[in-house]
Design an enzyme around this catalytic site. Structure first.
Site, PDB file in Angstrom:
ATOM      1  N   GLU A 285      -2.036   1.707  10.474  1.00 23.57           N
ATOM      2  CA  GLU A 285      -0.606   1.465  10.544  1.00 23.57           C
ATOM      3  C   GLU A 285      -0.020   2.274  11.703  1.00 23.57           C
ATOM      4  O   GLU A 285      -0.444   3.394  11.963  1.00 23.57           O
ATOM      5  CB  GLU A 285       0.087   1.882   9.232  1.00 23.57           C
ATOM      6  CG  GLU A 285      -0.298   1.010   8.060  1.00 23.57           C
ATOM      7  CD  GLU A 285       0.560   1.251   6.818  1.00 23.57           C
ATOM      8  OE1 GLU A 285       1.591   1.949   6.894  1.00 23.57           O
ATOM      9  OE2 GLU A 285       0.178   0.712   5.761  1.00 23.57           O
TER      10      GLU A 285
ATOM     11  N   ASP B 141       5.937   2.794  -0.101  1.00 24.46           N
ATOM     12  CA  ASP B 141       7.141   2.767   0.747  1.00 24.46           C
ATOM     13  C   ASP B 141       8.387   3.044  -0.092  1.00 24.46           C
ATOM     14  O   ASP B 141       9.271   3.808   0.325  1.00 24.46           O
ATOM     15  CB  ASP B 141       7.287   1.411   1.449  1.00 24.46           C
ATOM     16  CG  ASP B 141       6.185   1.135   2.452  1.00 24.46           C
ATOM     17  OD1 ASP B 141       5.590   2.092   2.985  1.00 24.46           O
ATOM     18  OD2 ASP B 141       5.924  -0.055   2.710  1.00 24.46           O
TER      19      ASP B 141
END
Length: 142
Positions: free
Chosen positions: A28, A101
């Site tokens: 990521e 998240d």
């Protein structure tokens, strides 16, 4: 009545993030957006500040080093920009916030743009701290 949230991103910045995402694959990538911030309506990205992903498992998580993040915030302030939000990639996942998240979101009313490479999609969300949830927002590329 407030407008539905919207994030306006220049095409050149979108393209730069997509290039970083492809170059950083399978990990990521992440960064910060600077520009004009509106907590409820239209926020406009003027610049993006790439950050190193220092997560222990960068293939499935992202984390910006707190000291590096402060340096990015100083650069934003020097340029007269506000913190519009953040971006990161999900190399092999959907362009929506993961449970991690959600658990790590800390910037109320800011945008969290997520780029998925497989499938190739971009989504953006606003963190609503009052009820601890992400609200989908429109993304406009211009």
């Amino acid at each position: 009545m407030t407008a539905d949230p919207e994030l306006v991103v220049p095409i050149a910045i979108r393209d730069a993030i997509l290039e970083r995402a492809r170059d950083g694959h399978p990990e990521e990538v992440c960064g910060v957006f600077g520009g004009g911030y509106d907590p409820d309506g239209r926020s406009r990205v003027h610049s993006q500040y790439p950050a190193d992903n220092v997560a222990e498992t960068p293939r499935t998580r992202y984390r910006i080093d707190p000291e590096a993040q402060l340096e990015l915030f100083d650069r934003l302030e020097e340029r007269g920009e506000e913190i519009v939000g953040f971006y990161h990639t999900h190399p092999r996942g959907p362009p929506r916030p993961s449970d991690t998240d959600v658990a790590r979101a800390t910037w109320p009313d800011r945008s969290y743009l997520i780029v998925s490479l497989e499938p190739h999609e971009i989504g953006s969300w606003r963190w609503r701290a009052d009820d601890e949830r992400f609200e989908r927002e429109a993304v406009v590329f211009e």
